[in-house]
Design an enzyme around this catalytic site. Sequence first.
Site, PDB file in Angstrom:
ATOM      1  N   ASP A 221       0.877  -1.166   0.000  1.00  0.00           N
ATOM      2  CA  ASP A 221       0.000   0.000   0.000  1.00  0.00           C
ATOM      3  C   ASP A 221       0.924   1.228   0.000  1.00  0.00           C
ATOM      4  O   ASP A 221       2.105   1.140   0.370  1.00  0.00           O
ATOM      5  CB  ASP A 221      -0.944   0.004   1.213  1.00  0.00           C
ATOM      6  CG  ASP A 221      -2.126   0.958   0.984  1.00  0.00           C
ATOM      7  OD1 ASP A 221      -2.051   1.808   0.066  1.00  0.00           O
ATOM      8  OD2 ASP A 221      -3.125   0.866   1.728  1.00  0.00           O
TER       9      ASP A 221
HETATM   10  C1  BGC Z   1      -4.921   3.450   0.117  1.00  0.00           C
HETATM   11  C2  BGC Z   1      -5.023   2.488  -1.048  1.00  0.00           C
HETATM   12  C3  BGC Z   1      -4.793   3.227  -2.335  1.00  0.00           C
HETATM   13  C4  BGC Z   1      -3.435   3.894  -2.271  1.00  0.00           C
HETATM   14  C5  BGC Z   1      -3.107   4.690  -3.508  1.00  0.00           C
HETATM   15  C6  BGC Z   1      -3.643   4.267   0.078  1.00  0.00           C
HETATM   16  O1  BGC Z   1      -3.683   5.290   1.013  1.00  0.00           O
HETATM   17  O2  BGC Z   1      -4.987   2.741   1.326  1.00  0.00           O
HETATM   18  O3  BGC Z   1      -6.285   1.887  -1.053  1.00  0.00           O
HETATM   19  O4  BGC Z   1      -4.871   2.352  -3.422  1.00  0.00           O
HETATM   20  O5  BGC Z   1      -3.416   4.804  -1.190  1.00  0.00           O
HETATM   21  O6  BGC Z   1      -3.873   5.857  -3.552  1.00  0.00           O
END
Ligand code: BGC
Length: 761
Positions: A233
């Site tokens: 993530d």
């Molecule tokens: C989120 C993800 C997301 C990623 C990219 C993170 O903060 O938890 O779900 O895909 O950011 O934006």
Amino acid sequence: MDAMANDVDEILSQLTLEEKAALVTGDGFWHTRAIDRLGIPAITLSDGPHGVRRQPPDQENGIGGSYPSTCFPPAVGLASTWDAELVERVGEALGDESNALDVQVLLGPGINIKRSPLCGRNFEYFSEDPLIAGELGAALIRGIQSKGVGTSLKHYAANSQETDRFRVSAEMDERTAREIYLAGFERAVKDASPATVMAAYNKVNGVYATENPWLLNEVLREEWGFDGVVVSDWGAVNDRDAAVAAGLDLEMPESQAGPAAIVAAVRAGSLDETVLDTAVHNVLKLVFGHAHLVADPSREPAVPDDMIATHHALAREAASRAAVLLKNHDGILPLSPEQSIAVIGEFARNPRYQGAGSSQIEPTRLDDALTGIRGIAGPDVTFAPGYTLDGSGDAPELVREAVSVAAAAQVAVVFLGLPATAESEGYDRDDIELPASQLALLAEVVRANPNVVVVLSNGAAVRVSDWEGGVRGILEGWLLGQAGGGAIADLLFGIANPSGRLAETIPVKLEDNSAFLDYPGRDGRLEYHDGVFVGYRWYDARRLPVSYPFGHGLSYTSFEYSGLSTSVEGEDADLAVHVSVTVTNTGPVAGREVVQLYVHAPSERVRRPVNELRGFRSVPLEPGESREVSFTLGYRDFAYFHPTLRRWYAERGTAEILVGASSRDIRERASVELPVNEPVTPLDRQSSLAEWMAHPGGRQVLGGLLQQAAAQNPDATSMLHNPELLAMMGSMPLRRIGRFPGVGLTDDIVDGLLVQANAAV
Ligand code: BGC
């Protein structure tokens, strides 16, 4: 080995250590790293999941400002359709838009379990039940990937709390993890092979998900056979070399520290370069597998007009299938265009249709319900906002105006819901109440007009128990995406027949929820004391009243179930239980019933949920039409994860098959005897007398011994012939009974018996 794998290995052999380290971290926020020297292109990843959030190159950090794309209903809405075929079609549309916007990996679906209604991100997740999360997650993946575009199944794993999400540790036993928090991921990985899996921010049992070898290497890859890329993530990597070693391939977004840490660890000998090579290999396979989709840079990313139109229609279809009719007292719905109707509530003209955070889509169009309602019932439909979205304005005046339009109409349709800031990625809610100003408004409207229908807009369950008695109808609209307004109008007037079902229980009060005493976890720990008893598994085990049970949803027609039949084939791993049931539309209009199959399985050894969902099907039926619906259940559908044997385990005995319209509305039931042969657990030095007697070899060996002893000295063994004494002594290890005066079984003798007993089976 295919041609691409050969090329990848060839390229891998030419990379320097520094290039390898650079390849397993991103380039900027959304791209993989190109290495021109070796012809390695870059691909683009973007959020997701219910639309494509592709940001223009000059605005790549931050959340706003993305290219317009269709905002489909977020997962909370899609889940309520209980329809994998529809979700797959939405996936196909997302795949087409990803290609139009030059996105090669769409970051979704998110399938974490909704343990507490407080989780700020529940709108982005499917259900409190892992079968729905896994099946619908798999359907979305299949749809998107059918267009060549990759997906990212997220957030692996146990990311069911937003509070302190970057550090908190989800503390749970393995059975809970396997049965609830991993089961949906397992299903989606095995059924739909997502191109990537996104490792969550949080820790699981003290170890960051991004550097957790059990989660990533052991379970995901070795057991489930995942062969794609594990991506972090965004910003989830803590210790980069530990993450590589644990099986995390790609760190996102770009990081300076990551590659440096990898190079240093390889040089210092603490990270084996072949382990890094595996990560590089996986990333190269992903890049080369999707590079042919990368658009010509001269083409401006945009969803074409004809696609905007067809996808808006699909978004409307999905939205009309997602709303759940909770209550319809005296058939107040559907409304007739002939009635005089007052629409109340700012959400009717200013819809709340998606949640806040990284999933926020810039819609191509936006429908509001007020326009939709006036489109059907004419311009005479009156309107009063009743409240403002930001809480500003003269509240008593807004209420007075609303009361006066309500009093003058035959029916008042009141739009209530959570403000955008109430639920978001990054934080959790404190309670499950609607805003006090809205509840005060509703109380006044109900006093002015007895015919009130409430339409809700919220990303997760809200309490209805304190006000629902005063209204005649409730349509739970969740968050329905950009075409939700028109869909709500269609549903209110019966142009569409509601067929959504609750994928999450609506509790009477927050205190009834299984996680109430744990949630949110503070000081770095979130305890999962409720174990496998999450959602309806909890409410049903505790026999708690709920406002609306899991699986509930009304229709403008009625359905009958009949003729449940079962047949059993094979045994153990080859077990197949065939179930079929007939469902009939007995009412006046076409509609859809969601047939739900629950299993109550034998559980002598562990405490299990009363019933667990093991199958579901959304069935379209014309008035008077019947259809037979069939399911096949396997060993796993009757099994739990054995806490000490550490494997799936079904007990022999009678299982109940229950078919119905919700977890608490079972219409047909049947019993089947499960032909499973429970493996015999070997006896050991601590095995109790009862365990010896239950073990076939143990019983045989002890039986022989007793006969011998009785022949020599009847008194010495009388204890073992006395059922009451036996019951009392049953839990005592044989070895210790053997040491009692007069018994005369030395430790050596018991050890010898053990060998004989275990050898006898
Ligand atoms: C989120 C993800 C997301 C990623 C990219 C993170 O903060 O938890 O779900 O895909 O950011 O934006």
